[in-house]
Design a protein around this motif. Sequence first.
Motif, PDB file in Angstrom:
ATOM      1  N   LEU A   1       0.823  -1.211   0.000  1.00 35.79           N
ATOM      2  CA  LEU A   1       0.000   0.000   0.000  1.00 35.79           C
ATOM      3  C   LEU A   1       0.859   1.264   0.000  1.00 35.79           C
ATOM      4  O   LEU A   1       0.539   2.241  -0.679  1.00 35.79           O
ATOM      5  CB  LEU A   1      -0.931   0.009   1.209  1.00 35.79           C
ATOM      6  CG  LEU A   1      -2.109  -0.952   1.144  1.00 35.79           C
ATOM      7  CD1 LEU A   1      -2.843  -0.981   2.477  1.00 35.79           C
ATOM      8  CD2 LEU A   1      -3.062  -0.560   0.034  1.00 35.79           C
ATOM      9  N   GLN A   2       1.945   1.239   0.744  1.00 36.03           N
ATOM     10  CA  GLN A   2       2.832   2.403   0.781  1.00 36.03           C
ATOM     11  C   GLN A   2       3.491   2.625  -0.577  1.00 36.03           C
ATOM     12  O   GLN A   2       3.654   3.764  -1.015  1.00 36.03           O
ATOM     13  CB  GLN A   2       3.896   2.226   1.863  1.00 36.03           C
ATOM     14  CG  GLN A   2       3.351   2.386   3.262  1.00 36.03           C
ATOM     15  CD  GLN A   2       4.378   2.049   4.336  1.00 36.03           C
ATOM     16  OE1 GLN A   2       5.359   1.361   4.081  1.00 36.03           O
ATOM     17  NE2 GLN A   2       4.140   2.528   5.544  1.00 36.03           N
ATOM     18  N   GLN A   3       3.865   1.550  -1.264  1.00 37.58           N
ATOM     19  CA  GLN A   3       4.462   1.680  -2.591  1.00 37.58           C
ATOM     20  C   GLN A   3       3.451   2.243  -3.583  1.00 37.58           C
ATOM     21  O   GLN A   3       3.773   3.104  -4.396  1.00 37.58           O
ATOM     22  CB  GLN A   3       4.984   0.326  -3.070  1.00 37.58           C
ATOM     23  CG  GLN A   3       6.220  -0.138  -2.329  1.00 37.58           C
ATOM     24  CD  GLN A   3       6.617  -1.559  -2.691  1.00 37.58           C
ATOM     25  OE1 GLN A   3       5.866  -2.301  -3.294  1.00 37.58           O
ATOM     26  NE2 GLN A   3       7.828  -1.935  -2.302  1.00 37.58           N
ATOM     27  N   ALA A   4       2.221   1.757  -3.524  1.00 39.04           N
ATOM     28  CA  ALA A   4       1.175   2.255  -4.424  1.00 39.04           C
ATOM     29  C   ALA A   4       0.889   3.725  -4.135  1.00 39.04           C
ATOM     30  O   ALA A   4       0.728   4.527  -5.059  1.00 39.04           O
ATOM     31  CB  ALA A   4      -0.090   1.421  -4.277  1.00 39.04           C
ATOM     32  N   ASN A   5       0.830   4.075  -2.875  1.00 37.88           N
ATOM     33  CA  ASN A   5       0.577   5.461  -2.490  1.00 37.88           C
ATOM     34  C   ASN A   5       1.727   6.358  -2.925  1.00 37.88           C
ATOM     35  O   ASN A   5       1.512   7.482  -3.352  1.00 37.88           O
ATOM     36  CB  ASN A   5       0.358   5.570  -0.980  1.00 37.88           C
ATOM     37  CG  ASN A   5      -0.110   6.945  -0.566  1.00 37.88           C
ATOM     38  OD1 ASN A   5      -0.730   7.652  -1.335  1.00 37.88           O
ATOM     39  ND2 ASN A   5       0.198   7.316   0.658  1.00 37.88           N
TER      40      ASN A   5
ATOM     41  N   GLU B   1       1.361   7.134  -6.621  1.00 38.16           N
ATOM     42  CA  GLU B   1       0.310   8.120  -6.841  1.00 38.16           C
ATOM     43  C   GLU B   1       0.767   9.511  -6.421  1.00 38.16           C
ATOM     44  O   GLU B   1       0.449  10.499  -7.079  1.00 38.16           O
ATOM     45  CB  GLU B   1      -0.947   7.729  -6.074  1.00 38.16           C
ATOM     46  CG  GLU B   1      -1.654   6.512  -6.630  1.00 38.16           C
ATOM     47  CD  GLU B   1      -2.871   6.113  -5.814  1.00 38.16           C
ATOM     48  OE1 GLU B   1      -3.324   6.913  -4.965  1.00 38.16           O
ATOM     49  OE2 GLU B   1      -3.367   5.004  -6.023  1.00 38.16           O
ATOM     50  N   THR B   2       1.522   9.577  -5.346  1.00 40.68           N
ATOM     51  CA  THR B   2       2.016  10.863  -4.869  1.00 40.68           C
ATOM     52  C   THR B   2       2.956  11.492  -5.885  1.00 40.68           C
ATOM     53  O   THR B   2       2.892  12.692  -6.135  1.00 40.68           O
ATOM     54  CB  THR B   2       2.730  10.688  -3.512  1.00 40.68           C
ATOM     55  OG1 THR B   2       1.815  10.096  -2.597  1.00 40.68           O
ATOM     56  CG2 THR B   2       3.212  12.005  -2.965  1.00 40.68           C
ATOM     57  N   VAL B   3       3.810  10.689  -6.495  1.00 41.04           N
ATOM     58  CA  VAL B   3       4.737  11.203  -7.503  1.00 41.04           C
ATOM     59  C   VAL B   3       3.956  11.760  -8.691  1.00 41.04           C
ATOM     60  O   VAL B   3       4.251  12.853  -9.183  1.00 41.04           O
ATOM     61  CB  VAL B   3       5.722  10.096  -7.957  1.00 41.04           C
ATOM     62  CG1 VAL B   3       6.513  10.526  -9.171  1.00 41.04           C
ATOM     63  CG2 VAL B   3       6.663   9.734  -6.822  1.00 41.04           C
TER      64      VAL B   3
ATOM     65  N   ASN C   1       1.912  16.482 -11.762  1.00 38.25           N
ATOM     66  CA  ASN C   1       0.808  17.273 -12.312  1.00 38.25           C
ATOM     67  C   ASN C   1       0.790  18.683 -11.723  1.00 38.25           C
ATOM     68  O   ASN C   1       0.596  19.668 -12.436  1.00 38.25           O
ATOM     69  CB  ASN C   1      -0.532  16.575 -12.069  1.00 38.25           C
ATOM     70  CG  ASN C   1      -0.684  15.317 -12.884  1.00 38.25           C
ATOM     71  OD1 ASN C   1      -0.040  15.150 -13.906  1.00 38.25           O
ATOM     72  ND2 ASN C   1      -1.533  14.412 -12.423  1.00 38.25           N
ATOM     73  N   LYS C   2       0.995  18.782 -10.425  1.00 35.31           N
ATOM     74  CA  LYS C   2       1.028  20.099  -9.785  1.00 35.31           C
ATOM     75  C   LYS C   2       2.197  20.929 -10.312  1.00 35.31           C
ATOM     76  O   LYS C   2       2.063  22.134 -10.531  1.00 35.31           O
ATOM     77  CB  LYS C   2       1.141  19.954  -8.268  1.00 35.31           C
ATOM     78  CG  LYS C   2      -0.135  19.505  -7.612  1.00 35.31           C
ATOM     79  CD  LYS C   2       0.029  19.417  -6.107  1.00 35.31           C
ATOM     80  CE  LYS C   2      -1.265  18.969  -5.449  1.00 35.31           C
ATOM     81  NZ  LYS C   2      -1.140  18.898  -3.981  1.00 35.31           N
TER      82      LYS C   2
END
Length: 83
Positions: free
Chosen positions: A39-43, A46-48, A53-54
């Motif tokens: 879950l931490q790897q998937a998160n 997504e954070t990257v 995008n930002k």
Amino acid sequence: MMLELFLVTMVFSSPLILLVIIKHYFAYKTTVQKELILLQQANGAETVLTMQNKLAVLIERIIVLEKIVTNSNVDLSREIEQL
């Protein structure tokens, strides 16, 4: 006699029961830890993507601001109105 037999049985079987419980606990703990890592790897992925995008949006805004600063006053008021 039955009570004594029961107590002797409990005394000798308690360590075995305790070992089984401990084994299941550590198996569960290992499974949960692996799921947490996934879950931490998937998160993290997504954070990257969110940060990229930002960053793209911020770069576009900086380009607009640079145009506003370097253009003449007529273009400046038009750019401000478009924002």
